[in-house]
Scaffold this active site. Sequence first.
Site, PDB file in Angstrom:
ATOM      1  N   THR A  85       0.812  -1.226   0.000  1.00  0.00           N
ATOM      2  CA  THR A  85       0.000   0.000   0.000  1.00  0.00           C
ATOM      3  C   THR A  85       0.840   1.269   0.000  1.00  0.00           C
ATOM      4  O   THR A  85       0.311   2.359  -0.147  1.00  0.00           O
ATOM      5  CB  THR A  85      -0.943   0.030   1.225  1.00  0.00           C
ATOM      6  OG1 THR A  85      -0.155  -0.070   2.416  1.00  0.00           O
ATOM      7  CG2 THR A  85      -1.943  -1.119   1.176  1.00  0.00           C
ATOM      8  N   GLY A  86       2.158   1.131   0.183  1.00  0.00           N
ATOM      9  CA  GLY A  86       3.037   2.304   0.212  1.00  0.00           C
ATOM     10  C   GLY A  86       3.414   2.780  -1.182  1.00  0.00           C
ATOM     11  O   GLY A  86       3.127   2.129  -2.187  1.00  0.00           O
ATOM     12  N   GLY A 112      10.880  10.499  -0.894  1.00  0.00           N
ATOM     13  CA  GLY A 112      11.792   9.610  -0.192  1.00  0.00           C
ATOM     14  C   GLY A 112      11.396   9.382   1.252  1.00  0.00           C
ATOM     15  O   GLY A 112      11.823   8.413   1.879  1.00  0.00           O
ATOM     16  N   SER A 131      -4.473  -2.524   6.945  1.00  0.00           N
ATOM     17  CA  SER A 131      -4.732  -2.408   5.504  1.00  0.00           C
ATOM     18  C   SER A 131      -5.488  -3.599   4.926  1.00  0.00           C
ATOM     19  O   SER A 131      -5.774  -3.621   3.726  1.00  0.00           O
ATOM     20  CB  SER A 131      -3.409  -2.250   4.744  1.00  0.00           C
ATOM     21  OG  SER A 131      -2.761  -1.053   5.105  1.00  0.00           O
ATOM     22  N   HIS A 142      15.084  12.683  -7.323  1.00  0.00           N
ATOM     23  CA  HIS A 142      16.266  13.138  -6.602  1.00  0.00           C
ATOM     24  C   HIS A 142      17.291  13.663  -7.608  1.00  0.00           C
ATOM     25  O   HIS A 142      17.435  13.121  -8.711  1.00  0.00           O
ATOM     26  CB  HIS A 142      16.928  11.990  -5.840  1.00  0.00           C
ATOM     27  CG  HIS A 142      16.171  11.532  -4.641  1.00  0.00           C
ATOM     28  ND1 HIS A 142      15.013  12.117  -4.186  1.00  0.00           N
ATOM     29  CD2 HIS A 142      16.438  10.498  -3.771  1.00  0.00           C
ATOM     30  CE1 HIS A 142      14.596  11.478  -3.094  1.00  0.00           C
ATOM     31  NE2 HIS A 142      15.438  10.504  -2.830  1.00  0.00           N
ATOM     32  N   CYS A 182      18.107   4.970  -2.243  1.00  0.00           N
ATOM     33  CA  CYS A 182      17.748   5.601  -3.514  1.00  0.00           C
ATOM     34  C   CYS A 182      18.832   6.551  -4.022  1.00  0.00           C
ATOM     35  O   CYS A 182      19.185   6.532  -5.216  1.00  0.00           O
ATOM     36  CB  CYS A 182      16.423   6.339  -3.394  1.00  0.00           C
ATOM     37  SG  CYS A 182      16.292   7.410  -1.942  1.00  0.00           S
ATOM     38  N   LYS A 188      24.864   6.318   4.786  1.00  0.00           N
ATOM     39  CA  LYS A 188      24.451   5.264   3.850  1.00  0.00           C
ATOM     40  C   LYS A 188      25.139   5.435   2.505  1.00  0.00           C
ATOM     41  O   LYS A 188      25.605   4.461   1.905  1.00  0.00           O
ATOM     42  CB  LYS A 188      22.931   5.303   3.643  1.00  0.00           C
ATOM     43  CG  LYS A 188      22.096   4.848   4.819  1.00  0.00           C
ATOM     44  CD  LYS A 188      20.623   5.084   4.515  1.00  0.00           C
ATOM     45  CE  LYS A 188      19.753   4.891   5.716  1.00  0.00           C
ATOM     46  NZ  LYS A 188      18.331   5.262   5.442  1.00  0.00           N
ATOM     47  N   GLN A 239      17.084  15.993  -2.512  1.00  0.00           N
ATOM     48  CA  GLN A 239      16.211  14.828  -2.468  1.00  0.00           C
ATOM     49  C   GLN A 239      14.745  15.206  -2.262  1.00  0.00           C
ATOM     50  O   GLN A 239      14.405  15.969  -1.361  1.00  0.00           O
ATOM     51  CB  GLN A 239      16.680  13.863  -1.374  1.00  0.00           C
ATOM     52  CG  GLN A 239      18.051  13.286  -1.677  1.00  0.00           C
ATOM     53  CD  GLN A 239      18.564  12.337  -0.611  1.00  0.00           C
ATOM     54  OE1 GLN A 239      19.698  12.439  -0.167  1.00  0.00           O
ATOM     55  NE2 GLN A 239      17.740  11.382  -0.200  1.00  0.00           N
TER      56      GLN A 239
END
Length: 342
Positions: free
Chosen positions: A11-12, A162, A40, A243, A131, A215, A158
């Site tokens: 659902t995201g 995100g 959900s 981005h 990403c 990251k 960004q």
Amino acid sequence: MGYRVAVIGATGNVGREMLSILAEREFPVDQVVALASERSIGREVSFGDNDILRIQELASFDFKGIDIVLSSPGAKVSAVHSPRAAKAGAVVIDNTSHFRMDPDVPLVVPEVNPQAIAQFTRKGIIANPNCSTIQMVVALKPLHDLAKIRRVVVSTYQSVSGGGKEAMDELFNQTRAVYVNDPIVKEKFTKQIAFNVIPHIDSFMDDGSTKEEWKMVVETKKILDPSIKVIAHCVRVPVFIGHAEMVNIEFERPISAGEARAALKRAPGVAVVDHRQDEGYVTPVEVAGEDSVYVSRIREDSTIENGLSMWVAADNLRKGAALNTVQIAEALVKGGYLKKAA
């Protein structure tokens, strides 16, 4: 016969994009299962133009018989359910941060290090990178092959997507509030994001970096080359999707802008739009919905030895997340790592 695929976090934003791309690219499926949290259950999501999937509960789902799991539910949820799916026999491609630096889990961008996919047998899990890292290493790989990279300084711009749907809603609501003179409500972001930029993504670390910046450093080393030195400056900007990054590179030997441009034009997954004139470059608005990583403004940097700068833009929900995940699944199939379901 095709494969049985489960999408966790369906659902995201990223989960929906995964379902869309699976259908778009005609991934060989016999069955697709959409999974999400208890709240959900019963909701519906689209798979392609004609199919509607009803959400099933992740916590109680039995992964036995599932061949591939595409997972994007958040790191804490993935920490529980990705190993459970792998134990049941599925190959899990995980889009969260939880497994990325696990030495037994390959971190893969198919255009950059497809050979790492074979390491999935250690835990049954393949990690999808961050990403911002994905689009950068896709652009760095052909240059690193041409003239080994020593150091990268990257500043990111960004988009709010995100941070998920709530972040996109916050940008919309704050922008509206500015125009109608309503109070600015901050929930997802630490400061106002509408008509502003925020040099803060994820939590702060002891050395003053944010986790998003960390990251980019450690993931680039794991994917591309552990000897590359990287410093990142990650900034959230009031853009919904896409981005962008300004990347400054120091090489071991001289490399001209022309050589770099030619190498990038030959590279898989890269589109070069680099004209030294008005509109001769690509911006985040233009990359939304696109699969390629776009490179513009390639130029030599005379302030350092063997220096080059370039502008890199990509759709963070597609190549930065969902598309890269599906491409890994395609590479698993193409490489013969999966047995077709009986």
